[in-house]
Design an enzyme around this catalytic site. Structure first.
Site, PDB file in Angstrom:
ATOM      1  N   GLU A  63       0.111   3.803  -6.307  1.00  0.00           N
ATOM      2  CA  GLU A  63      -0.488   3.310  -5.063  1.00  0.00           C
ATOM      3  C   GLU A  63      -0.414   4.317  -3.915  1.00  0.00           C
ATOM      4  O   GLU A  63       0.287   4.087  -2.914  1.00  0.00           O
ATOM      5  CB  GLU A  63       0.189   1.997  -4.644  1.00  0.00           C
ATOM      6  CG  GLU A  63       0.086   0.902  -5.685  1.00  0.00           C
ATOM      7  CD  GLU A  63       0.736  -0.406  -5.234  1.00  0.00           C
ATOM      8  OE1 GLU A  63       1.355  -0.449  -4.161  1.00  0.00           O
ATOM      9  OE2 GLU A  63       0.609  -1.400  -5.972  1.00  0.00           O
ATOM     10  N   GLU A  79      -0.247  -3.467 -12.606  1.00  0.00           N
ATOM     11  CA  GLU A  79       0.458  -4.483 -11.804  1.00  0.00           C
ATOM     12  C   GLU A  79      -0.513  -5.562 -11.366  1.00  0.00           C
ATOM     13  O   GLU A  79      -1.634  -5.272 -10.964  1.00  0.00           O
ATOM     14  CB  GLU A  79       1.029  -3.908 -10.494  1.00  0.00           C
ATOM     15  CG  GLU A  79       2.284  -3.148 -10.599  1.00  0.00           C
ATOM     16  CD  GLU A  79       2.785  -2.666  -9.237  1.00  0.00           C
ATOM     17  OE1 GLU A  79       2.559  -3.353  -8.216  1.00  0.00           O
ATOM     18  OE2 GLU A  79       3.388  -1.589  -9.221  1.00  0.00           O
TER      19      GLU A  79
HETATM   20  O1  IFM Z   1       6.625  -4.530  -5.125  1.00  0.00           O
HETATM   21  C1  IFM Z   1       5.389  -3.891  -5.018  1.00  0.00           C
HETATM   22  C2  IFM Z   1       5.324  -2.683  -5.890  1.00  0.00           C
HETATM   23  O2  IFM Z   1       6.354  -1.787  -5.631  1.00  0.00           O
HETATM   24  C3  IFM Z   1       4.019  -1.951  -5.686  1.00  0.00           C
HETATM   25  N1  IFM Z   1       2.899  -2.856  -5.813  1.00  0.00           N
HETATM   26  C4  IFM Z   1       2.954  -4.092  -5.115  1.00  0.00           C
HETATM   27  C5  IFM Z   1       4.257  -4.816  -5.394  1.00  0.00           C
HETATM   28  C6  IFM Z   1       4.314  -6.161  -4.670  1.00  0.00           C
HETATM   29  O3  IFM Z   1       4.206  -5.980  -3.311  1.00  0.00           O
END
Ligand code: IFM
Length: 440
Positions: free
Chosen positions: A163, A346
């Site tokens: 990210e 994710e």
């Molecule tokens: O916890 C985070 C993760 O580290 C990166 N993506 C989003 C998740 C939830 O906010």
């Protein structure tokens, strides 16, 4: 609903969010140690000093992954554990930890997927400008090579960054994440240096003879204008530029979007882009990771900018639940940007989970969330999107950055005072999905 044979069901975490042992075995401080210890930066003053104590409890945690039945586990390597000063001497004890973890996964038949940067920049590099300093990109490539030299014979999936939008924007513009800055020029510079770091790391892995697949994970949003009014359409264009195209275009088209220079002209002329940078950033990849959390409705703010329309049913973090947005993003990336294999690295739902009087953690909303997103992923596959895996966020509750331990994302509950792990109802549900390779 069945997924193709070989589809990878995983689970994801990140180093600072679970490891703890912040000052152990030679680990240096990261920007998140500094930030979380800054009064007022994190809810209730929570820090990752202990987190889930995974650094000490990893064998039992890997046994839980076995219990869950995952085929793969996505974890990140803490740069300050391996190269405590960010550049220079390597800490053998840090590398040893990830070596044991990798072997522990393989012994259990679980495929490791390594993220090289999940936001824990060594503080020593922040002291020299952090991501605003071009040298940080080169230091990251050196770190990537060090990790690859040690784990490259056993890791089949490598992600350079997690990210870059959050690292750059949440950390340098919104000030909600480390390093806690609020400066737009620094933000755009950081975007470029993060992407350059990715490109240089890809080159370093290739030069090191990487045999695993190499990719990057971006968090992407699905953006919808509130109406067909040209001002609302322009608002959506701006959000899409800011959140998506600033990453997708350089990675897959070797250029910043045509509207980027005008959009950021009030803070930068992009003079930080040097000859050859964009070719490096667009170096061929083997797969692409997508993190999906948000679908936005945006409208014009009346002053040439944009504003988000709050979701009708906000979750505890204030965002809505829109599984269809995942399908929109998968379609878009596959149609407009790349034929590469895609993986959902994710997606997840924050809740205020707690054990009931019977001990059960009844996170039915999380089950509904994953059910919807897995169905959206399946529909995308049926439309021909080359999706090969799905990694819920997260394996277990953990340090949720500025929210500290105030919200929970895990399918395993962590009772922080005792560090006991308890499967939530969603863990049992997800184990069933994995076993059935789909949803009944
Ligand atoms: O916890 C985070 C993760 O580290 C990166 N993506 C989003 C998740 C939830 O906010």
């Amino acid at each position: 609903m069945r997924f193709p044979d070989g589809f990878i069901w995983g689970a994801a975490t990140a180093a600072y969010q679970i490891e703890g042992a912040a000052a152990e075995d030679g680990r240096g401080p990261s920007i998140w140690d500094t930030f979380s210890h800054t009064p007022g930066a994190v809810l209730r003053g929570d820090t990752g000093d202990v987190a889930c104590d995974h650094y000490h409890r990893w064998p039992a945690d890997l046994d839980l992954l076995t219990e869950l039945g995952v085929g793969a586990y996505r974890f990140s390597v803490a740069w300050p554990r391996v190269v405590p000063g960010g550049a220079g001497p390597v800490n053998p004890a840090g590398l040893d930890f990830y070596d044991r973890l990798t072997d522990g996964l393989l012994e259990r038949g679980i495929t490791p997927m390594v993220t090289l940067y999940h936001w824990d920049l060594p503080q020593a590099l922040q002291d020299r400008g952090g991501w605003a300093n071009r040298d940080t990109a080169a230091h990251f490539a050196d770190f990537a090579a060090v990790v690859h030299d040690r784990l490259g014979d056993r890791v089949p999936y490598w992600l350079t960054l997690n990210e870059p939008y959050c690292s750059a924007v949440v950390g340098h513009l919104e000030g909600r994440h480390a390093p806690g800055l609020r400066d737009e020029r620094t933000t755009v510079t950081a975007v470029h240096h993060l992407l350059l770091a990715h490109g240089l790391a890809v080159a370093a892995l290739r030069a090191g003879g990487v045999t695993g697949a190499v990719g990057i994970t971006c968090n992407l949003t699905s953006v919808h204008p509130a109406s067909d009014d040209p001002a609302d359409l322009d608002a959506a264009r701006q959000v899409d530029l800011h959140e998506n195209r600033m990453y997708l275009d350089p990675l897959f088209r070797g250029a910043y979007p045509a509207d980027a220079e005008a959009h950021y002209a009030h803070v930068t002329d992009f003079g930080f882009v040097r000859d050859g940078d964009l070719e490096r950033i667009a170096a061929p990849l083997d797969f692409f990771g997508i993190n999906y959390y948000e679908r936005h409705h945006v409208r014009a703010d009346g002053g040439g900018g944009w504003q988000r329309i709050p979701p009708a049913h906000p979750t505890v973090t204030g965002i809505g639940v829109h599984p269809e947005g995942l399908g929109e993003i998968l379609d878009r990336v596959a149609k407009e940007y790349t034929p590469l294999p895609l993986v959902v690295t994710e997606t997840g739902l924050a809740l205020h989970d707690y054990p009931g009087p019977d001990g059960e953690i009844a996170d039915d909303e999380r089950i509904a969330f994953f059910d919807g997103h897995i169905r959206a992923a399946h529909a995308a596959l049926e439309r021909g999107v080359p999706l090969f895996g799905f990694f819920p966020w997260s394996f277990m509750d953990n340090f949720e950055w500025a929210s500290g331990y105030g919200v929970r994302y895990g399918v395993y509950y962590v009772d922080y005072p005792t560090q006991r792990r308890i499967p939530k109802r969603s863990a049992r549900w997800y184990a069933g999905v994995i076993k059935a390779n789909g949803i009944d």
